[in-house]
Design an enzyme around this catalytic site. Structure first.
Site, PDB file in Angstrom:
ATOM      1  CB  SER A 174      -1.004   0.011   1.295  1.00 31.05           C
ATOM      2  OG  SER A 174      -1.990   1.182   1.217  1.00 31.05           O
ATOM      3  CG  MET A 175      -0.551   4.682   1.556  1.00 31.72           C
ATOM      4  SD  MET A 175      -0.623   5.624   0.095  1.00 31.72           S
ATOM      5  CE  MET A 175       0.194   7.380   0.547  1.00 31.72           C
TER       6      MET A 175
END
Length: 896
Positions: A174-175
């Site tokens: 993800s991030m």
């Protein structure tokens, strides 16, 4: 009262919009295949050894930590440093845990045990305190700097070893993947510290929800750096998306930008990854056994036997990733495979002269070579197709160099093969003409709504077909393909494979069907077809010669709505706010022109029209195509139009804004109904718990406690969190409106009381009040007008609170580390909003209807509603900036 102000036709329309929105939401959240990922289990108890960081570093980042993953004896052995393996750093994403490393770490440990620890990987993981970095971007730069320090700390753990690593591999979920890419933007960062980057479900293109400017600025910095310095970035990068199961991060956001001079980046959807072939949701992508096995196989193939570390050869790294994640030929990876092979030995040679041939394998010890003389078939056929389900990792098909009865040398064609799921052990081959196996099937029109369909019949006994799906290439297109197979004289189960192949992006998907059967396949895209792309999407059908197949395609209206929600759902708050602003402007104008404020629902019906907003946005977009207008735009320092941003991402089509506006108006209506009902319920609760209040006889814009309350809230905003102060201001405003609603209800209930008793109560009530000058008297009609206006303001303020809520949640979660949120995206807004709402909470329509500023104030919401769509649909943090302007003017009407 609220429902009475809307006619039945409008109510039916709003109900229809709810139904359509529900269809779209259902497709996004439930309209995908079941979770076919196998869970990855640990064979021994997982342990996370905390790596001691330098004191200065630990003090600078008190909420962050670094861990080394281990199990059993491996964990015990590695408690004594230094280490001897190959370092891999796992970076969790939004609200992610450092413990998510256990799946890939455990599989890597089992793989190392299989080869007696000839090579092994040391998996490290960063604890980011499960921060909500997808919603609040203020900590992304801090995370990036901490990861840089972690890399330097990790490499020091191998100091003095014979094969000490000079770089680490990074897996970012993800991030975490974006943070890894951001490392290259740091001034003192050396690119050689990272040898490989694999990201899982990372939104590289743009944030999922741009709720503050820090996150959009971070994205701009990272992406601009990678684009401008593409020639100098030698970091091999692989981005893996989850497919349609991942509704948190749509796969289109995970594709790295394609640059002609940057070929070391690959992007693929998990459903297209060989030996994985499944879609994953946002969390299962880190523990999906099929995908993690593929990842670890790639890691071990990347090891350089000389350095016992991951190879520094970029060509080999890209070849390994292509082999495991893009096209797997069912053979073990070889860096320099032998193209020409000697076919020697005492193997049996069997010539095959027929055009179609099948061989079922048994437990035979001797090799058998089957030869297909091409001279017999060249005049009739153009292609040959062979499929083998032996699951053999050795070479199995060759192109003979000589033309004798026995082939002495052959070109190994096995490397050109493609791995597919297999069921039984059989080899099939056939010769065919390409035009007989390539069939064109135009998709149905977008507005056919599934009422019409198109079909093709495959009535020849072939093993392979290519169905070209014509006129299909836009993200807003969605179809259902139905494949009906009918077999004759078949007693055992036969497997057919249908592969949807998208040539311009690696987002293929496989469907395995037991025939005879009827199989439904969803047809929609993650990435739109580029303008310069001439190839069309294909449905590759690996069929049985004993069956006939009928392929039908028709438009799926629910999936079209699902695509609208999937790609544009994040812009809905901007469209809701735009509709409310239009209704707000209508109420202010009705107050100016008639002296009365009309119902919110009535004004929403009259004023919230898409033709008041969309044409202006389209006209601005059109004019920006002219150089003179673009130069004027830049001189005025205006930001880029959001519609142009969407067009650059191939996400813009004519009707999407209309659909979103209708959804926004519908949401504004039902939201208004909910807020007015809540105010009435709270006022009823107030009356049940406390002595009934009375309508204020004197209207005071600034009471004695108002300046004190304003100063306190501003101090709260300055010392803690702006969003927290906004929430307190919102609660204060709601309290004032509930109090007014309760007062009005009490007044109406007491109208039957005799005048004498009413005056006595009034005199008694005034005995407890401070003596003030009576400027204006508030009647029941004025109170109702004020409540109508206040309810609309509450609707606007509710969306400001919702859009600022992520930073508040982030602040509360990190309160034990930081009392003051820094940087704070909501602080400037709070400083303006607090005094504005404090004044509006004491404002009544009777006090502003004669204001000279009222007419101007009533004209502002329309251009601001246009501005919200033009600049806030792809930048949600700008929406409150357009909302507070009419609120501020409304408050100023009390003084002008």
């Amino acid at each position: 009262m609220f429902l009475h102000s809307v006619n039945l036709w409008n109510l039916a329309f709003y109900a229809l919009m709810v139904f359509m929105a529900t269809l779209g939401l259902w497709d996004v959240f439930f309209g995908f295949e079941e979770n076919k990922c196998s869970m990855s289990y640990m064979f021994e108890y997982p342990e996370y050894q905390k790596i001691e960081l330098p004191k200065k570093l630990a003090k600078r980042y008190p909420a962050y930590e670094l861990y080394l993953y281990g199990e059993g004896s491996y964990a015990e052995e590695h408690k004594i440093l230094p280490l001897t393996g190959i370092p891999v750093l796992f970076l969790p994403g939004n609200a992610g845990s450092y413990k998510q490393v256990r799946s890939v770490g455990s599989i890597a440990l089992r793989k190392a045990e299989d080869i007696d620890f000839k090579y092994h990987f040391d998996f490290f993981s960063v604890n980011f305190n499960e921060e909500l970095v997808a919603l609040y971007g203020g900590s992304l730069q801090k995370q990036t700097k901490f990861v840089h320090e972690c890399i330097k700390t990790i490499l020091k753990l191998y100091k003095g070893q014979e094969f000490a690593p000079k770089s680490v591999a990074i897996i970012g979920h993800s991030m975490g993947g974006l943070v890894a890419r951001a490392l290259l933007t740091l001034k003192n960062f050396k690119q050689d510290l990272i040898n490989l980057l694999i990201t899982q479900a990372t939104p590289h293109v743009a944030p999922v929800l741009p709720l503050d400017r820090f996150i959009t600025d971070f994205y701009m910095t990272v992406n601009n750096y990678w684009i401008l310095n593409a020639r100098h970035i030698n970091l091999t990068t692989l981005s893996v998306a989850g497919g349609f199961r991942d509704y948190q991060v749509r796969s289109g956001l995970t594709f790295l930008p394609k640059l002609s001079h940057h070929t070391s980046a690959l992007s693929v959807v998990s459903s297209a990854v060989p030996k994985t072939w499944v879609s994953t949701d946002h969390l299962s992508i880190v523990w999906c056994k099929q995908l993690q096995l593929t990842t670890i196989r790639a890691f071990f193939d990347l090891i350089d036997a000389d350095t016992k570390q991951i190879t520094q050869n970029p060509k080999k790294k890209l070849s390994v990733l292509n082999h495991h994640f893009i096209r797997h030929p069912a053979k073990h990876f070889e860096e320099n495979p032998a193209i020409i092979s000697d076919l020697t030995g005492t193997s049996m040679w069997v010539p095959v002269k027929v055009s179609k041939w099948t061989y079922v394998a048994y437990n035979e010890s001797d090799k058998i070579y089957f030869t297909f003389p091409l001279a017999n078939h060249r005049k009739i056929y153009t292609h040959v197709y062979c499929q083998s389900t032996m699951l053999d990792t050795n070479s199995w098909i060759f192109g003979c160099i000589n033309s004798t009865s026995m082939c002495r040398q052959g070109i190994d064609l096995s490397w050109k093969a493609e791995l597919l799921p297999t069921i039984k052990f059989v080899v099939d081959c056939e010769f065919f003409k390409k035009e007989t196996r390539t069939i064109q099937l135009p998709v149905t029109h977008l507005f056919s709504f599934g009422l019409s369909s198109r079909k093709v019949l495959l009535n020849t006994s072939g093993l392979f077909y290519n169905i070209e799906l014509l006129n299909f290439g836009q993200i807003y297109q969605a179809f259902k393909i139905n494949v009906v197979s009918k077999c004759s004289g078949v007693k055992e189960e036969i497997t057919s494979i249908y592969k949807l192949h998208i040539p311009w992006s690696y987002e293929d998907s496989l469907t395995i069907a037991q025939v005879p059967s009827s199989t439904e396949i969803s047809l929609k895209l993650h990435i739109a077809q580029p303008e310069n792309e001439s190839q069309v999407a294909l449905l590759k059908m690996y069929t049985s010669s004993d069956c006939q197949y009928e392929v039908t395609v028709k438009t799926s209206f629910s999936q079209i709505l699902g695509q609208v929600v999937r790609f544009h759902g994040g812009a809905l708050p901007a469209y809701v706010t735009s509709s409310i602003l239009l209704a707000y402007g209508g109420q202010l104008y009705s107050l100016f022109s008639t002296g009365h404020c009309l119902e919110y629902a009535t004004m929403l019906d009259k004023q919230a029209k898409p033709y008041k907003v969309d044409p202006f946005v389209l006209m601005i977009k059109f004019l920006l195509g002219y150089k003179w207008f673009k130069e004027l735009w830049d001189v005025l320092l205006l930001p880029e139009l959001d519609a142009i941003v969407l067009t650059s991402q191939s996400m813009c089509f004519p009707l999407v804004s209309l659909i979103l506006f209708l959804f926004g108006t519908c949401t504004a209506y039902w939201g208004g109904l909910l807020s007015s009902t809540s105010v009435r319920l709270l006022s009823s609760l107030w009356l049940a718990l406390k002595r009934p209040p009375e309508l204020p006889k004197d209207i005071k814009m600034i009471s004695l406690d108002l300046p004190f309350l304003t100063i306190v809230l501003i101090i709260v905003s300055w010392t803690t969190c702006g969003a927290f102060a906004i929430l307190l201001t919102y609660l204060y405003y709601v309290f004032k409106i509930v109090h007014l609603q309760a007062s009005l209800a009490t007044f109406k209930n007491s109208q039957t009381v005799n005048l004498k008793h009413s005056r006595r109560n009034e005199k008694k009530s005034n005995h407890h009040k401070d003596s003030t000058v009576h400027y204006l008297h508030l009647s029941a009609n004025d109170a109702e007008d004020s409540l109508r206006m206040h309810n609309t303001v509450i609707n606007l303020l509710t969306w400001i609170v919702l859009l600022s809520m992520p930073s508040l949640i982030y602040w509360l979660k990190n309160l034990r580390y930081y009392f003051k949120l820094s940087p704070d995206p909501c602080k400037p807004l709070a400083f303006i909003l607090i005094p504005t709402m404090a004044i509006l909470g004491n404002t009544h329509t009777v006090s502003i209807k004669s204001s000279k500023l009222l007419k101007t104030t009533s004209q502002f919401p329309l251009p601001l509603a246009v501005g919200v769509i033009a600049f806030g649909s792809a930048h949600l943090y700008r929406v409150p900036c357009f909302v507070f302007i009419p609120l501020l003017l409304h408050a100023l009407c009390n003084f002008m």
